[in-house]
Scaffold this motif. Structure first.
Motif, PDB file in Angstrom:
ATOM      1  N   GLN A 117       0.817  -1.213   0.000  1.00  0.00           N
ATOM      2  CA  GLN A 117       0.000   0.000   0.000  1.00  0.00           C
ATOM      3  C   GLN A 117       0.854   1.268   0.000  1.00  0.00           C
ATOM      4  OE1 GLN A 117      -3.399  -0.009  -0.364  1.00  0.00           O
ATOM      5  NE2 GLN A 117      -2.936  -2.176  -0.747  1.00  0.00           N
ATOM      6  N   GLY A 118       2.161   1.113  -0.005  1.00  0.00           N
ATOM      7  CA  GLY A 118       3.035   2.272  -0.033  1.00  0.00           C
ATOM      8  C   GLY A 118       3.142   2.990   1.300  1.00  0.00           C
ATOM      9  N   ILE A 119       2.658   2.368   2.374  1.00  0.00           N
ATOM     10  CA  ILE A 119       2.752   2.972   3.697  1.00  0.00           C
ATOM     11  C   ILE A 119       4.201   2.967   4.178  1.00  0.00           C
ATOM     12  CG2 ILE A 119       2.039   2.707   6.116  1.00  0.00           C
ATOM     13  CD1 ILE A 119      -0.650   1.656   4.995  1.00  0.00           C
ATOM     14  N   THR A 120       4.913   1.914   3.786  1.00  0.00           N
ATOM     15  CA  THR A 120       6.337   1.851   4.082  1.00  0.00           C
ATOM     16  C   THR A 120       7.088   1.395   2.844  1.00  0.00           C
ATOM     17  OG1 THR A 120       8.043   0.872   5.486  1.00  0.00           O
ATOM     18  CG2 THR A 120       6.172  -0.526   4.939  1.00  0.00           C
ATOM     19  N   THR A 121       8.290   1.908   2.664  1.00  0.00           N
ATOM     20  CA  THR A 121       9.129   1.477   1.545  1.00  0.00           C
ATOM     21  C   THR A 121      10.369   0.753   2.013  1.00  0.00           C
ATOM     22  OG1 THR A 121      10.223   3.639   1.562  1.00  0.00           O
ATOM     23  CG2 THR A 121       8.336   3.370   0.089  1.00  0.00           C
ATOM     24  N   GLY A 122      10.622   0.779   3.326  1.00  0.00           N
ATOM     25  CA  GLY A 122      11.837   0.169   3.822  1.00  0.00           C
ATOM     26  C   GLY A 122      13.057   1.030   3.508  1.00  0.00           C
ATOM     27  N   TRP A 123      14.234   0.457   3.781  1.00  0.00           N
ATOM     28  CA  TRP A 123      15.477   1.175   3.533  1.00  0.00           C
ATOM     29  C   TRP A 123      16.046   0.839   2.160  1.00  0.00           C
ATOM     30  CZ3 TRP A 123      13.807   1.045   8.446  1.00  0.00           C
ATOM     31  CH2 TRP A 123      14.110   2.127   9.274  1.00  0.00           C
ATOM     32  N   SER A 124      16.989   1.650   1.731  1.00  0.00           N
ATOM     33  CA  SER A 124      17.593   1.460   0.402  1.00  0.00           C
ATOM     34  C   SER A 124      18.389   0.178   0.296  1.00  0.00           C
ATOM     35  CB  SER A 124      18.485   2.661   0.052  1.00  0.00           C
ATOM     36  OG  SER A 124      19.514   2.818   1.038  1.00  0.00           O
ATOM     37  N   ASP A 125      18.771  -0.416   1.445  1.00  0.00           N
ATOM     38  CA  ASP A 125      19.532  -1.672   1.403  1.00  0.00           C
ATOM     39  C   ASP A 125      18.603  -2.891   1.333  1.00  0.00           C
ATOM     40  OD1 ASP A 125      18.437  -1.727   3.922  1.00  0.00           O
ATOM     41  OD2 ASP A 125      20.354  -1.882   4.999  1.00  0.00           O
ATOM     42  N   GLY A 126      17.291  -2.652   1.148  1.00  0.00           N
ATOM     43  CA  GLY A 126      16.343  -3.761   1.002  1.00  0.00           C
ATOM     44  C   GLY A 126      15.818  -4.305   2.305  1.00  0.00           C
ATOM     45  N   THR A 127      16.129  -3.667   3.416  1.00  0.00           N
ATOM     46  CA  THR A 127      15.663  -4.161   4.711  1.00  0.00           C
ATOM     47  C   THR A 127      14.440  -3.371   5.181  1.00  0.00           C
ATOM     48  OG1 THR A 127      17.092  -2.656   5.959  1.00  0.00           O
ATOM     49  CG2 THR A 127      18.004  -4.826   5.357  1.00  0.00           C
ATOM     50  N   PHE A 128      13.738  -3.965   6.139  1.00  0.00           N
ATOM     51  CA  PHE A 128      12.618  -3.292   6.784  1.00  0.00           C
ATOM     52  C   PHE A 128      12.952  -2.926   8.239  1.00  0.00           C
ATOM     53  CE2 PHE A 128       8.634  -3.519   9.311  1.00  0.00           C
ATOM     54  CZ  PHE A 128       7.970  -2.452   8.740  1.00  0.00           C
ATOM     55  N   ARG A 129      13.864  -3.726   8.838  1.00  0.00           N
ATOM     56  CA  ARG A 129      14.276  -3.549  10.228  1.00  0.00           C
ATOM     57  C   ARG A 129      13.069  -3.624  11.164  1.00  0.00           C
ATOM     58  NH1 ARG A 129      18.666   1.373   9.003  1.00  0.00           N
ATOM     59  NH2 ARG A 129      19.392   0.442   7.050  1.00  0.00           N
ATOM     60  N   PRO A 130      12.438  -4.814  11.178  1.00  0.00           N
ATOM     61  CA  PRO A 130      11.149  -4.957  11.872  1.00  0.00           C
ATOM     62  C   PRO A 130      11.212  -4.718  13.369  1.00  0.00           C
ATOM     63  CG  PRO A 130      12.018  -7.100  11.212  1.00  0.00           C
ATOM     64  CD  PRO A 130      12.863  -6.077  10.536  1.00  0.00           C
ATOM     65  N   THR A 131      12.334  -5.024  14.022  1.00  0.00           N
ATOM     66  CA  THR A 131      12.387  -4.880  15.476  1.00  0.00           C
ATOM     67  C   THR A 131      13.039  -3.574  15.916  1.00  0.00           C
ATOM     68  OG1 THR A 131      14.460  -6.151  15.530  1.00  0.00           O
ATOM     69  CG2 THR A 131      12.397  -7.377  15.826  1.00  0.00           C
ATOM     70  N   THR A 132      13.286  -2.688  14.956  1.00  0.00           N
ATOM     71  CA  THR A 132      13.793  -1.354  15.299  1.00  0.00           C
ATOM     72  C   THR A 132      12.633  -0.472  15.747  1.00  0.00           C
ATOM     73  OG1 THR A 132      15.578  -1.538  13.680  1.00  0.00           O
ATOM     74  CG2 THR A 132      14.973   0.681  14.412  1.00  0.00           C
ATOM     75  N   PRO A 133      12.768   0.247  16.867  1.00  0.00           N
ATOM     76  CA  PRO A 133      11.695   1.155  17.281  1.00  0.00           C
ATOM     77  C   PRO A 133      11.452   2.211  16.213  1.00  0.00           C
ATOM     78  CG  PRO A 133      13.200   0.765  19.096  1.00  0.00           C
ATOM     79  CD  PRO A 133      13.843   0.166  17.886  1.00  0.00           C
ATOM     80  N   ILE A 134      10.173   2.521  15.986  1.00  0.00           N
ATOM     81  CA  ILE A 134       9.841   3.512  14.980  1.00  0.00           C
ATOM     82  C   ILE A 134       9.907   4.904  15.605  1.00  0.00           C
ATOM     83  CG2 ILE A 134       7.329   3.379  15.402  1.00  0.00           C
ATOM     84  CD1 ILE A 134       7.057   3.830  12.310  1.00  0.00           C
ATOM     85  N   ALA A 135      10.606   5.807  14.917  1.00  0.00           N
ATOM     86  CA  ALA A 135      10.726   7.184  15.392  1.00  0.00           C
ATOM     87  C   ALA A 135       9.430   7.936  15.117  1.00  0.00           C
ATOM     88  CB  ALA A 135      11.903   7.865  14.723  1.00  0.00           C
ATOM     89  N   ARG A 136       9.227   9.015  15.897  1.00  0.00           N
ATOM     90  CA  ARG A 136       7.981   9.773  15.792  1.00  0.00           C
ATOM     91  C   ARG A 136       7.809  10.451  14.436  1.00  0.00           C
ATOM     92  NH1 ARG A 136       5.175  11.523  20.224  1.00  0.00           N
ATOM     93  NH2 ARG A 136       5.200  13.694  19.512  1.00  0.00           N
ATOM     94  N   ASP A 137       8.912  10.801  13.768  1.00  0.00           N
ATOM     95  CA  ASP A 137       8.756  11.409  12.443  1.00  0.00           C
ATOM     96  C   ASP A 137       8.325  10.373  11.406  1.00  0.00           C
ATOM     97  OD1 ASP A 137      11.185  10.070  12.386  1.00  0.00           O
ATOM     98  OD2 ASP A 137      12.315  11.739  11.497  1.00  0.00           O
TER      99      ASP A 137
END
Length: 850
Positions: free
Chosen positions: A749-769
């Motif tokens: 749905q385009g809500i997230t694109t992940g990082w340029s290295d192809g990762t999503f980093r699922p267990t990284t805390p999401i920042a407020r921005d």
């Protein structure tokens, strides 16, 4: 040795001792198979079932296929498992099915089991008129009248040099499928018991035969691929496992399914025998070839056993064959004699109006229930409601309310699904033009020509009648079709709980928008055989003031079509499934049965439940078992309420009913009342958007990881259907990971694109921005101008995600801290996330699909 020794054992013994077959017959006694020299070493049995007078559509193809197969196998015989007549096409119906009987005579039908439709006009009509016209013996080993057998249980058929013993039996459900008035004194016993008794009688009779075939007018409730057994049911398992080991082949019928496979012979290790059903209407010809082995046993020739499709038979090649020419002439003459009457226009339609099509025959194409390419059946899913069945029920009520009818006026119309035998197609079948309904087409819908009867039931009895859709026969056993969906007039609505015990499925009923009064009287109209208690709707027979209207179902239907020009399919549902379970701080209402399986019906996307002026909805989607439904979360107090269910797209379904809501209290041990955001956390938990841990905690100050953020939004969106890719969209997210579906959905749905290295980093805390960006995209990236100045002291206008953060502030979702900061790089906490979701709901911000 005695005559009760099995045929297979007898053959093996004879071969081992070197005894001549004729001597073996003498040694064992009367009734054993004849194995004399010259009888041939191979035989092919051709079989049909449920032909139903298809004298116009498939007769020539079937006839050509039969004669072609017979030429290829000189030792052959054509047999039938019943329902040769009844529910017939117009050309056969209009002449009392005589053309179909003559046609099968021409093809040399050797023997047939009686089918339930052979009794449509009563026992006397079958045993006199039908059997007198037929050149073949009808067999019914399990039928008696006034305690006496009056129909042969078996016959010996010559198949070239091979003698075939044929034993036949009809479904024990026949009294429930035919007007009881025509079956007075007739008993239908267990078909397996009847067949086994007939086999013992045959063995003791002195009759000589080589192979033995059983013809059952009964069968499996499902089809299967060639070589595989269909899904077992108690009735079918009884047929296959308990039929005498003497039988070399078992032909089945009645359920209009197709299968051909090898089943184990009871009591004989390593032995198998073929089990066959061809479908219906002569669309396939069953073919079983048996070959005599060196031990004297007749074994199946696997490569020569199959269902042979008849469509596209080479009719030119068959021309000149005497049997084919005679059969084809009969079919042509029948078609010609009925053609003029059949062409008369009686109405017109603006859409297809069809029976229900199960998923094996239809699928959603661009959101519309569409017949699958290559599927040649007529639907006939009798376990689902259909636009055509409901329309027929409406036509019955309408007929009793006309000034020309002087009898009792009915309130409720009821149509049995087995009585709907064809579809109304918008495309023309001839030269009549699009949408035109001809006499022949209208007749083919209800070909039984039943009288309509009215009867009076109490409200409580009508509820019992609806309960009988979950079928039980007169002895309390579940028949081969365990559920039959009644067609009902449009003034009937009801709810059911499919998981409830027998007799407790129906949870509410309303008539003309008012709750059913158990003590009030209601006038019903239905086909006479149904009012007499047919199709296992036993409560009908308890009705009072029962009267024959003098109206025929066909005539009522044709008149109705003439007065309802431009008829469109009605996809609204009379009955819907409702199940309530207690959720945390809310009720979960499972809604099913909103979809129509009639062709052209729209795919239901959303189920909506309105209670006490508040509206709740959820996506309507398939579960892992393939059932469609919606789990609607209702955040209202537990107790009695009134609800109304509708669907999107709108189909006209609107069912109002009493509903008892059940809830479990929201309580987290680490979220005391009065704590900041405690009300938001309680609200989010009640919605099912957030959950706690198994130790009863919520952990409000814990960081929200990126995978949990995706899960929160996915739940808020209603957990829409997701097509999972063959490989994960991110290198660090595996299909087995928690929240995998939510992460894939957010990426799609385009809500997230992940990082340029192809990762999503699922267990990284999401920042407020980043969280602000997620919410902005979730809302469909609403039109919002880039800020001229920073919305917060620590968020400049040029900062990444400044627009998203400014939008968040403008909606009231985030106010930042009292010092004027937003703290964009701080990780989002679980308590604040609950507050943000609650504020989104208050602001009316909803998920917008990409």
């Amino acid at each position: 040795m005695t005559p009760s020794v099995s045929r297979r054992l007898a053959r093996r013994t004879a071969a081992g001792l070197g005894i001549a077959a004729v001597s073996l017959t003498t040694f064992l006694g009367a009734g054993v198979p004849a194995l004399a020299a010259g009888t041939g070493d191979q035989v092919t049995l051709l079989n049909i079932n449920d032909f139903h007078g298809r004298i116009s559509s498939t007769a020539k193809d079937l006839a050509c296929t039969v004669v072609t197969e017979e030429k290829a196998a000189p030792n052959s015989a054509l047999l039938s498992a019943g329902d040769n007549i009844g529910a017939s096409e117009f050309a056969s119906y209009i002449d009392d099915d005589n053309p179909t009987i003559d046609y099968l005579n021409a093809l040399g039908l050797g023997a047939s089991a009686a089918g339930n439709h052979e009794y449509d006009k009563g026992y006397d009509d079958f045993t006199t008129r039908v059997q007198e016209r037929a050149d073949w013996p009808y067999l019914a080993a399990n039928v008696t009248k006034d305690g006496k057998a009056t129909t042969d249980p078996y016959a010996i058929v010559d198949a070239g040099d091979v003698k075939v013993a044929v034993v036949g039996a009809v479904t024990q459900e026949t009294p429930g499928l035919t007007s009881p008035a025509g079956l007075q004194g007739v008993e239908f016993g267990d078909p397996v018991d009847g067949v086994n008794a007939a086999i013992e009688e045959l063995k003791a009779s002195g009759e000589q035969y080589d192979v033995l075939a059983v013809e059952y007018h009964e069968g499996s409730s499902g089809s299967s691929e060639p070589g595989s057994a269909p899904t077992p049911t108690p009735v079918f398992t009884h047929l296959i496992d308990d039929t005498s080991a003497e039988a070399d082949v078992i032909f089945t019928a009645h359920t209009h399914q197709s299968y051909v496979y090898q089943a184990a012979v009871p009591g004989e290790s390593g032995e198998t025998r073929p089990v066959v059903q061809t479908g219906s209407y002569g669309e396939n010809l069953g073919k079983v070839t048996l070959e005599k082995a060196s031990d004297g046993d007749w074994d199946v020739v696997a490569d020569a056993t199959a269902l042979v499709p008849t469509e596209g038979a080479d009719l030119e090649a068959c021309a000149g064959d005497a049997a084919y020419d005679t059969a084809a002439t009969i079919a042509d003459d029948a078609a010609a004699s009925g053609a003029e009457a059949a062409k008369k226009e009686v109405g017109d339609i603006d859409t297809d109006v069809t029976t229900a099509y199960a998923p094996d025959g239809a699928e959603y194409v661009d959101g519309v229930w569409t017949k699958k390419k290559g599927y040649t059946g007529r639907g006939d899913d009798r376990g689902s409601s259909s636009a055509l069945s409901d329309e027929l029920a409406d036509s019955m009520v309408w007929a009793t309310q006309q000034d020309s009818y002087s009898g009792d006026r009915a309130t409720i119309g009821v149509m049995n699904p087995g009585g709907v035998r064809d579809n109304l197609a918008y495309a023309p079948s001839g030269d009549e033009g699009n949408g035109v309904v001809t006499y022949g087409e209208a007749n083919n819908i209800v070909p039984f020509v039943n009288n309509l009867s009215t009867t009076t039931l109490t409200g409580a009895q009508f509820k019992d009648l609806l309960e009988e859709q979950w079928q039980l026969d007169a002895d309390g056993n579940v028949p081969s079709r365990g559920y039959l969906q009644l067609g009902l007039s449009g003034n009937v609505d009801y709810t059911f709980d499919e998981s409830a015990a027998q007799g407790e499925h129906i949870t509410s009923v309303s008539i003309d928008g008012k709750p059913l009064d158990p003590k009030a009287s209601y006038s019903l109209v239905a086909a006479s055989f149904l009012v007499a208690g047919g199709d296992n709707f036993h409560t009908f027979a308890k009705g009072t003031n029962t009267k024959d209207t003098g109206l025929l179902d066909r005539d009522a239907w044709i008149s109705y079509l003439g007065k309802h020009r431009g008829l469109k399919a009605d996809y609204s549902q009379r009955g819907i499934g409702v199940q309530v379970t207690a959720g945390t701080g809310s009720s979960i209402v499972r809604l099913t049965g909103l979809e129509s399986r009639s062709l052209g019906a729209p795919q239901i996307r959303t189920a909506t439940l309105e209670i006490d002026g508040e509206t709740f909805s959820a996506p309507y989607k398939q579960n892992k078992d393939g059932q469609w439904g919606a789990d609607v979360r209702v955040t209202l107090p537990a107790g009695e309420h009134e609800g109304t269910v509708t669907a999107v797209p709108v189909t006209g379904t609107s069912v109002t009913f009493p509903i008892t809501l059940e809830t479990e209290p929201v309580s987290f041990s680490d979220v005391p009342a009065g704590m900041q955001f405690s009300e938001d956390i309680t609200w989010a938990a009640a919605q099912g958007y957030v959950t706690g841990w198994s130790d009863g905690t919520y952990r409000p100050l814990q960081d929200v990881n990126r995978d949990a953020m995706a899960a929160f939004l996915y739940r808020m969106a209603g957990e829409p259907a997701v097509t999972l890719p063959e490989t994960s969209p991110f290198t660090d997210v595996k299909p087995t990971d928690q929240h995998y579906t939510a992460i894939v959905w957010a990426q799609q749905q385009g809500i997230t694109t992940g990082w340029s290295d192809g990762t999503f980093r699922p267990t990284t805390p999401i920042a407020r921005d980043a969280m602000a960006a997620f919410l902005y995209r979730y809302a469909g990236e609403p039109r919002y101008s880039d800020p001229v100045k920073g919305p917060f002291e620590d968020v400049s206008a040029s900062r990444k995600y400044a627009k998203e953060i400014a939008w968040l502030q403008s909606t009231g979702i985030s106010t930042g801290w009292s010092d004027g900061t937003y703290r964009p790089l701080n990780p989002m906490k679980r308590d604040a996330m609950a507050a943000f979701m609650h504020r989104m709901d208050d602001a009316g911000i909803e998920y917008v699909e990409d």
